[in-house]
Write an enzyme that holds these catalytic residues in place. Sequence first.
Site, PDB file in Angstrom:
ATOM      1  N   TYR A  27       0.819  -1.212   0.000  1.00 50.40           N
ATOM      2  CA  TYR A  27       0.000   0.000   0.000  1.00 50.40           C
ATOM      3  C   TYR A  27       0.853   1.261   0.000  1.00 50.40           C
ATOM      4  CZ  TYR A  27      -4.579  -2.087   1.103  1.00 50.40           C
ATOM      5  OH  TYR A  27      -5.766  -2.762   1.072  1.00 50.40           O
TER       6      TYR A  27
ATOM      7  N   LYS B 285       3.611 -14.917   2.430  1.00 49.91           N
ATOM      8  CA  LYS B 285       3.684 -15.706   1.197  1.00 49.91           C
ATOM      9  C   LYS B 285       5.169 -15.953   0.942  1.00 49.91           C
ATOM     10  CE  LYS B 285       1.749 -17.639  -2.400  1.00 49.91           C
ATOM     11  NZ  LYS B 285       0.887 -18.836  -2.311  1.00 49.91           N
TER      12      LYS B 285
ATOM     13  N   ASP C 172      -2.654 -18.060   1.238  1.00 50.74           N
ATOM     14  CA  ASP C 172      -3.719 -18.820   0.573  1.00 50.74           C
ATOM     15  C   ASP C 172      -4.259 -19.905   1.505  1.00 50.74           C
ATOM     16  OD1 ASP C 172      -1.205 -20.010   0.364  1.00 50.74           O
ATOM     17  OD2 ASP C 172      -1.513 -20.789  -1.667  1.00 50.74           O
TER      18      ASP C 172
ATOM     19  N   ASP D 126      -5.848  -6.903   4.845  1.00 53.89           N
ATOM     20  CA  ASP D 126      -7.054  -6.326   4.258  1.00 53.89           C
ATOM     21  C   ASP D 126      -7.984  -7.439   3.784  1.00 53.89           C
ATOM     22  OD1 ASP D 126      -8.772  -4.370   3.068  1.00 53.89           O
ATOM     23  OD2 ASP D 126      -7.901  -4.870   1.122  1.00 53.89           O
TER      24      ASP D 126
ATOM     25  N   ASP E  48     -11.718  -9.082   5.709  1.00 58.55           N
ATOM     26  CA  ASP E  48     -13.050  -9.168   5.088  1.00 58.55           C
ATOM     27  C   ASP E  48     -13.588 -10.595   5.187  1.00 58.55           C
ATOM     28  OD1 ASP E  48     -13.054  -6.479   4.292  1.00 58.55           O
ATOM     29  OD2 ASP E  48     -13.919  -6.952   2.333  1.00 58.55           O
TER      30      ASP E  48
HETATM   31  C1  IPM Z   1      -9.972  -1.326   4.763  1.00 56.52           C
HETATM   32  C2  IPM Z   1     -10.385  -0.794   3.420  1.00 56.52           C
HETATM   33  C3  IPM Z   1      -9.281   0.115   2.888  1.00 56.52           C
HETATM   34  C4  IPM Z   1      -8.020  -0.702   2.796  1.00 56.52           C
HETATM   35  C5  IPM Z   1      -9.626   0.790   1.554  1.00 56.52           C
HETATM   36  C6  IPM Z   1     -10.894   1.605   1.635  1.00 56.52           C
HETATM   37  C7  IPM Z   1      -8.491   1.626   1.034  1.00 56.52           C
HETATM   38  O1  IPM Z   1     -10.652  -1.833   2.555  1.00 56.52           O
HETATM   39  O2  IPM Z   1      -9.754  -0.513   5.682  1.00 56.52           O
HETATM   40  O3  IPM Z   1      -9.905  -2.538   4.916  1.00 56.52           O
HETATM   41  O4  IPM Z   1      -7.801  -1.386   1.786  1.00 56.52           O
HETATM   42  O5  IPM Z   1      -7.222  -0.638   3.719  1.00 56.52           O
HETATM   43 MG    MG Z   2     -10.626  -3.758   3.465  1.00 58.29          MG
END
Ligand code: IPM
Ligand code: MG
Length: 375
Positions: free
Chosen positions: A143, A198, A231, A255, A259
């Site tokens: 990032y 990884k 993975d 990230d 999720d």
């Molecule tokens: C998160 C979000 C952010 C990230 C985006 C909005 C840039 O997905 O905080 O997880 O990728 O860090």
């Molecule tokens: Mg995210």
Amino acid sequence: MKKRIAVLAGDGIGPEIMKEGLKVLDAIAKQFDHIFDYKEALVGGCAYDKYGHPLPDETKEVCNNSDAIYFGAVGGPKWENLPPELTPERGALLPLRGTYNLFANLRPAIIFGPLADAASLKSERLEGGLDILIVRELTGGIYFGRNKVKTLTLHEGAMQGNYAVDYMIYSVPEIERIAAVACDAAMKRNKKLTSVDKANVLESSKLWRKIITEYVQAHFPQIQLNHMYVDNAAMQLATNPKQFDVIVTGNMFGDILSDLASAITGSIGMLPSASLARTGFGLFEPIHGSAPDIAGLNKANPLAQILSGAMMLKYAFGLNRESKAIEEAIMKALENGYRTADLANKTTQKGKILSTSQMGDKVVEYLSNAGLETE
Ligand code: IPM
Ligand code: MG
């Protein structure tokens, strides 16, 4: 206690869930006799619309003069095609994380007992609940490596013409400082740490693995450390999530895995996060985005925002009792069957599907009636 809080609600559902977050903080302030001094400022697309930049100086000023940043969500289709440095994500959120050195991102993935039926996994895989802490490195890795699009004509194989490149860089001190945070967290929990990388492909991951191993051996030999390729970690999270206690990983893997972890716990609308600097300064935000498709409809789940407020009380201000009180109030609301639309299913009683603002009210109600009997 008096604290100054920068309130950056952002775009999409940000403002409506933030309203509920503040409602709950107000109730806490009243109940526990604190003063929370809010300063609101624009961030993301709405700031771009007004000032021509997603993170204007006015907003930075507000953040500089605060004890913590309470953040909603940013972004939306309207601003997707701006030059990268002006998009809400790359022009505001990442610079905020970078400027304040918020390198340690704590993302707890907890199943609130009553929500086990909303979880996406078969209930036997989640028996006894789930409590994982993802420690995501937040100011390094891919990032924050230099991003460049170059025009170059190459003549070999598939590498021809234009290309884009993102650098994934991790330095030893960056890995050590996130290892320290993860170890601290593991020591307060079950002393089990899984480092995700990884290393079979990436040099930065090979270094990551080496440094994490050395750090744990040198400082926390009592922690049970294991390593997992990302993975495999995704597969393990989906099939046997209860094996995890604390997961430490780099920016992009964290990230993605967070999720996934949120889907396991039932809804992305439930997961809060704390992004912390070494000084204790922090930004507190739900892990979900701005959900433009449901913005303004008063149906978004405000609980991740409210839980992010609870994390702020705990991590930025040391108000553990207050933070716990919020979690307990949420638990009571859920135990009594109240759900926002994202959490509802066929077993949800009619009349207990709440709007965003009703859910905020419900949490406040259980907060101020801590002894309220289960209905
Ligand atoms: C998160 C979000 C952010 C990230 C985006 C909005 C840039 O997905 O905080 O997880 O990728 O860090
Ligand atoms: Mg995210």
